[in-house]
Design a protein around this motif. Structure first.
Motif, PDB file in Angstrom:
ATOM      1  N   GLN A   1     -49.071  71.348  54.031  1.00 56.28           N
ATOM      2  CA  GLN A   1     -49.886  70.129  54.030  1.00 56.28           C
ATOM      3  C   GLN A   1     -51.190  70.353  53.275  1.00 56.28           C
ATOM      4  OE1 GLN A   1     -50.338  69.063  58.139  1.00 56.28           O
ATOM      5  NE2 GLN A   1     -48.188  68.472  58.401  1.00 56.28           N
ATOM      6  N   GLN A   2     -51.824  71.485  53.503  1.00 58.18           N
ATOM      7  CA  GLN A   2     -53.071  71.782  52.792  1.00 58.18           C
ATOM      8  C   GLN A   2     -52.818  71.965  51.298  1.00 58.18           C
ATOM      9  OE1 GLN A   2     -55.889  74.441  55.265  1.00 58.18           O
ATOM     10  NE2 GLN A   2     -53.867  74.898  56.103  1.00 58.18           N
ATOM     11  N   GLN A   3     -51.694  72.587  50.960  1.00 55.86           N
ATOM     12  CA  GLN A   3     -51.357  72.743  49.543  1.00 55.86           C
ATOM     13  C   GLN A   3     -51.088  71.393  48.896  1.00 55.86           C
ATOM     14  OE1 GLN A   3     -48.106  75.468  50.020  1.00 55.86           O
ATOM     15  NE2 GLN A   3     -49.397  77.276  49.809  1.00 55.86           N
ATOM     16  N   ARG A   4     -50.455  70.476  49.644  1.00 54.23           N
ATOM     17  CA  ARG A   4     -50.242  69.129  49.124  1.00 54.23           C
ATOM     18  C   ARG A   4     -51.568  68.435  48.877  1.00 54.23           C
ATOM     19  NH1 ARG A   4     -48.889  64.979  53.545  1.00 54.23           N
ATOM     20  NH2 ARG A   4     -51.006  65.714  53.974  1.00 54.23           N
ATOM     21  N   ASP A   5     -52.511  68.576  49.807  1.00 54.52           N
ATOM     22  CA  ASP A   5     -53.823  67.950  49.638  1.00 54.52           C
ATOM     23  C   ASP A   5     -54.533  68.489  48.402  1.00 54.52           C
ATOM     24  OD1 ASP A   5     -53.288  66.563  51.940  1.00 54.52           O
ATOM     25  OD2 ASP A   5     -54.506  67.854  53.244  1.00 54.52           O
ATOM     26  N   ILE A   6     -54.379  69.785  48.145  1.00 56.65           N
ATOM     27  CA  ILE A   6     -55.006  70.370  46.954  1.00 56.65           C
ATOM     28  C   ILE A   6     -54.393  69.785  45.688  1.00 56.65           C
ATOM     29  CG2 ILE A   6     -55.271  72.517  45.647  1.00 56.65           C
ATOM     30  CD1 ILE A   6     -55.420  73.964  48.361  1.00 56.65           C
ATOM     31  N   ILE A   7     -53.076  69.597  45.696  1.00 55.95           N
ATOM     32  CA  ILE A   7     -52.410  68.978  44.538  1.00 55.95           C
ATOM     33  C   ILE A   7     -52.943  67.557  44.305  1.00 55.95           C
ATOM     34  CG2 ILE A   7     -50.198  68.105  43.679  1.00 55.95           C
ATOM     35  CD1 ILE A   7     -48.856  70.446  45.105  1.00 55.95           C
ATOM     36  N   LEU A   8     -53.052  66.782  45.384  1.00 59.19           N
ATOM     37  CA  LEU A   8     -53.520  65.398  45.247  1.00 59.19           C
ATOM     38  C   LEU A   8     -54.974  65.342  44.792  1.00 59.19           C
ATOM     39  CD1 LEU A   8     -51.896  63.820  48.446  1.00 59.19           C
ATOM     40  CD2 LEU A   8     -51.083  63.701  46.075  1.00 59.19           C
ATOM     41  N   ILE A   9     -55.818  66.206  45.370  1.00 60.48           N
ATOM     42  CA  ILE A   9     -57.238  66.210  44.975  1.00 60.48           C
ATOM     43  C   ILE A   9     -57.382  66.641  43.524  1.00 60.48           C
ATOM     44  CG2 ILE A   9     -59.460  67.328  45.387  1.00 60.48           C
ATOM     45  CD1 ILE A   9     -58.645  67.540  48.358  1.00 60.48           C
ATOM     46  N   SER A  10     -56.655  67.679  43.115  1.00 61.10           N
ATOM     47  CA  SER A  10     -56.730  68.151  41.729  1.00 61.10           C
ATOM     48  C   SER A  10     -56.251  67.069  40.769  1.00 61.10           C
ATOM     49  CB  SER A  10     -55.893  69.418  41.564  1.00 61.10           C
ATOM     50  OG  SER A  10     -56.332  70.445  42.415  1.00 61.10           O
ATOM     51  N   THR A  11     -55.165  66.396  41.131  1.00 54.90           N
ATOM     52  CA  THR A  11     -54.656  65.322  40.273  1.00 54.90           C
ATOM     53  C   THR A  11     -55.670  64.190  40.146  1.00 54.90           C
ATOM     54  OG1 THR A  11     -52.388  65.851  40.954  1.00 54.90           O
ATOM     55  CG2 THR A  11     -52.769  63.698  39.938  1.00 54.90           C
ATOM     56  N   ALA A  12     -56.289  63.825  41.269  1.00 52.94           N
ATOM     57  CA  ALA A  12     -57.286  62.747  41.234  1.00 52.94           C
ATOM     58  C   ALA A  12     -58.481  63.137  40.368  1.00 52.94           C
ATOM     59  CB  ALA A  12     -57.737  62.424  42.653  1.00 52.94           C
ATOM     60  N   LEU A  13     -58.935  64.378  40.476  1.00 51.73           N
ATOM     61  CA  LEU A  13     -60.069  64.825  39.663  1.00 51.73           C
ATOM     62  C   LEU A  13     -59.740  64.781  38.175  1.00 51.73           C
ATOM     63  CD1 LEU A  13     -61.394  67.841  41.791  1.00 51.73           C
ATOM     64  CD2 LEU A  13     -62.564  65.682  41.357  1.00 51.73           C
ATOM     65  N   MET A  14     -58.533  65.197  37.833  1.00 49.20           N
ATOM     66  CA  MET A  14     -58.152  65.185  36.416  1.00 49.20           C
ATOM     67  C   MET A  14     -57.955  63.759  35.898  1.00 49.20           C
ATOM     68  SD  MET A  14     -55.700  68.548  36.080  1.00 49.20           S
ATOM     69  CE  MET A  14     -54.782  68.279  37.607  1.00 49.20           C
ATOM     70  N   LEU A  15     -57.484  62.872  36.790  1.00 46.03           N
ATOM     71  CA  LEU A  15     -57.314  61.479  36.367  1.00 46.03           C
ATOM     72  C   LEU A  15     -58.652  60.801  36.093  1.00 46.03           C
ATOM     73  CD1 LEU A  15     -54.425  60.247  38.687  1.00 46.03           C
ATOM     74  CD2 LEU A  15     -54.332  60.675  36.225  1.00 46.03           C
ATOM     75  N   LEU A  16     -59.731  61.339  36.667  1.00 47.04           N
ATOM     76  CA  LEU A  16     -61.051  60.788  36.375  1.00 47.04           C
ATOM     77  C   LEU A  16     -61.391  60.895  34.894  1.00 47.04           C
ATOM     78  CD1 LEU A  16     -63.187  62.102  39.390  1.00 47.04           C
ATOM     79  CD2 LEU A  16     -62.366  59.769  38.986  1.00 47.04           C
ATOM     80  N   ILE A  17     -60.778  61.843  34.202  1.00 48.44           N
ATOM     81  CA  ILE A  17     -60.966  61.971  32.756  1.00 48.44           C
ATOM     82  C   ILE A  17     -59.830  61.288  32.001  1.00 48.44           C
ATOM     83  CG2 ILE A  17     -60.918  63.642  30.856  1.00 48.44           C
ATOM     84  CD1 ILE A  17     -63.586  63.498  32.187  1.00 48.44           C
ATOM     85  N   ILE A  18     -58.608  61.515  32.464  1.00 52.59           N
ATOM     86  CA  ILE A  18     -57.447  61.034  31.712  1.00 52.59           C
ATOM     87  C   ILE A  18     -57.416  59.506  31.648  1.00 52.59           C
ATOM     88  CG2 ILE A  18     -54.927  60.947  31.690  1.00 52.59           C
ATOM     89  CD1 ILE A  18     -54.964  63.745  32.956  1.00 52.59           C
ATOM     90  N   VAL A  19     -57.627  58.833  32.778  1.00 51.81           N
ATOM     91  CA  VAL A  19     -57.527  57.367  32.804  1.00 51.81           C
ATOM     92  C   VAL A  19     -58.590  56.711  31.920  1.00 51.81           C
ATOM     93  CG1 VAL A  19     -57.714  55.330  34.282  1.00 51.81           C
ATOM     94  CG2 VAL A  19     -56.378  57.300  35.048  1.00 51.81           C
ATOM     95  N   PRO A  20     -59.890  57.079  32.058  1.00 54.62           N
ATOM     96  CA  PRO A  20     -60.874  56.466  31.154  1.00 54.62           C
ATOM     97  C   PRO A  20     -60.593  56.720  29.678  1.00 54.62           C
ATOM     98  CG  PRO A  20     -61.983  57.506  32.993  1.00 54.62           C
ATOM     99  CD  PRO A  20     -60.555  57.917  33.077  1.00 54.62           C
ATOM    100  N   VAL A  21     -60.106  57.919  29.346  1.00 56.97           N
ATOM    101  CA  VAL A  21     -59.798  58.212  27.935  1.00 56.97           C
ATOM    102  C   VAL A  21     -58.688  57.303  27.424  1.00 56.97           C
ATOM    103  CG1 VAL A  21     -58.800  59.957  26.399  1.00 56.97           C
ATOM    104  CG2 VAL A  21     -60.636  60.590  27.962  1.00 56.97           C
ATOM    105  N   LEU A  22     -57.640  57.131  28.228  1.00 56.67           N
ATOM    106  CA  LEU A  22     -56.543  56.261  27.807  1.00 56.67           C
ATOM    107  C   LEU A  22     -57.005  54.809  27.668  1.00 56.67           C
ATOM    108  CD1 LEU A  22     -53.614  57.675  29.986  1.00 56.67           C
ATOM    109  CD2 LEU A  22     -54.048  58.072  27.563  1.00 56.67           C
ATOM    110  N   VAL A  23     -57.814  54.354  28.639  1.00 62.89           N
ATOM    111  CA  VAL A  23     -58.309  52.977  28.584  1.00 62.89           C
ATOM    112  C   VAL A  23     -59.229  52.776  27.383  1.00 62.89           C
ATOM    113  CG1 VAL A  23     -59.732  51.259  29.778  1.00 62.89           C
ATOM    114  CG2 VAL A  23     -58.053  52.605  31.064  1.00 62.89           C
TER     115      VAL A  23
END
Length: 397
Positions: A44-66
């Motif tokens: 469960q903790q490893q899953r949370d790390i995956i989700l948090i890491s993905t969200a942090l990276m999307l903070l860059i990826i989504v604005p760049v794509l938009v």
């Protein structure tokens, strides 16, 4: 008329795609979501790390794509209102935004990685049963000894005195400690719903602590290619209440088959698609003898050889370094019998000749295969007490 034909042709082309999509739906429904819906607190903790890491990276990826689409639309050739400045080459404000945002995210990911690496250390005993519940101070940890073989998994329960092949049962809410090794090839012990992937290596012992929060029926497997039977190196995992676990132990104890040294010797032989096997008893100290490479009678354990090394290994340091004076069987690392000698251990005469050999035959010293050979004089010893000019005789320094 032509328009009608084209329209009908388009519909016909769309039908296979729709049919494939309908066929794929049942297949997707059977997909496992163990990683994102784990039953173990570590997972469960490893899953949370995956989700948090993905969200942090999307903070860059989504604005760049938009912004990519927005800039392309804003500064298109037909938009006469957009500013056209062919001499623009620098903006301090823009540079700060471009570099500061990724830098802050990298810092956040680095801090998350450092924190999680220490918190989820596989050697660290379990302290929390869940995010809100601690493990009872008097809770007894279940010990399981894991051995990866070609191509199956052996699980030894030392406190229960039983062993199984390709079937693992765990009581819910009980801390578990896995001690892991391998008989031959490197493998990875992986139960996605329980905890992370841990390597098993011959001659070494790794460890993993984990705990289940709820009952589960799932599978475990190896994530490291280890030969022909690797694809079927899968085992069943039963996460059950404590009472059901005791009943399962009783069923295993009722098996007429003991895990003796002779039966283990048969088990070590490569085999594929092995169905679960129950052993009602286990040979004494079997797991330690597996990772110390001394299951075969008369073969010295690694700890015995280390004690022999510490005692001098026969007296002469040069003899000790080349293996002289070691107990019989030191030169082989197979569990039973011997393994073929690797190419790095062979002399040119043993290798023979073939098109893929680029070094001329006879130009290389035999090395460890013949420590006393004069051809070894052109090799530099790591020990400063030895000089190549004196053919390995000690030099006082």
């Amino acid at each position: 008329m032509g328009t009608i034909v084209i329209d009908r042709f388009s519909r016909l082309r769309a039908r296979p795609a729709r049919f494939l999509a309908l066929v794929a739906l049942p297949l997707l429904a059977g997909c496992s979501s163990d990683v994102l819906n784990p039953a173990g607190y570590i997972a469960q903790q490893q899953r949370d790390i995956i989700l948090i890491s993905t969200a942090l990276m999307l903070l860059i990826i989504v604005p760049v794509l938009v912004l990519t689409v927005a800039f392309a639309w804003r500064y298109r050739a037909s938009n006469k209102d957009a500013t056209y400045d062919p001499h623009f080459d620098h903006s301090t404000a823009l540079e700060l935004v471009i570099w500061s945002a990724p830098l802050l995210i990298i810092i956040a990911l680095g801090a998350l990685t450092w924190w999680s690496t220490h918190l989820l250390d596989p050697f660290r005993p379990i302290e929390q049963a869940s995010a809100t519940e601690k493990v009872a101070p008097n809770a007894k940890t279940l010990r399981i000894e894991v051995v990866s073989l070609d191509w199956k998994w052996l699980f030894i329960y030392p406190d229960q005195g039983i062993a199984t092949v390709n079937e693992l049962a765990l009581p819910v809410g009980v801390p578990v400690r896995f001690d892991m090794t391998s008989t031959n090839m490197m493998n990875t012990f992986d139960v996605p719903t329980l905890a992370g992937m841990i390597y098993t290596m011959p001659g070494m012992r790794s460890q993993l602590h984990a705990i289940l929060n709820r009952p589960v029926e799932t599978i475990g497997f190896s994530g490291n290619y280890s030969g022909a039977g690797f694809s079927d190196m899968v085992f069943k995992v039963h996460g059950v209440p404590a009472a059901d676990f005791q009943r399962w132990v009783g069923r295993v104890k009722a098996s007429p088959l003991p895990l003796s040294d002779s039966n283990f010797a048969k088990l070590v032989r490569p085999s594929e698609k092995v169905k679960p096997i129950y052993f009602s008893s286990v040979a004494p100290d079997l797991f330690r003898r597996v990772y110390e490479r001394c299951v075969e009678p008369g073969k010295p354990c690694m700890s015995d050889m280390m004690r022999h090394d510490q005692a001098g290994g026969g007296g002469n340091p040069r003899d000790m370094r080349s293996g002289g004076g070691m107990p019989a069987g030191r030169d082989t690392d197979a569990i039973f019998g011997t393994k073929p000698k690797g190419a790095l251990q062979k002399s040119p005469e043993e290798k023979g000749s073939s098109p893929h050999l680029t070094t001329p035959r006879g130009s290389e010293p035999p090395g460890a295969t013949n420590p006393g050979s004069n051809s070894n004089r052109n090799m530099t010893f790591n020990d400063p007490r030895y000089s190549p000019a004196s053919a390995g005789e000690p030099v006082n320094v």
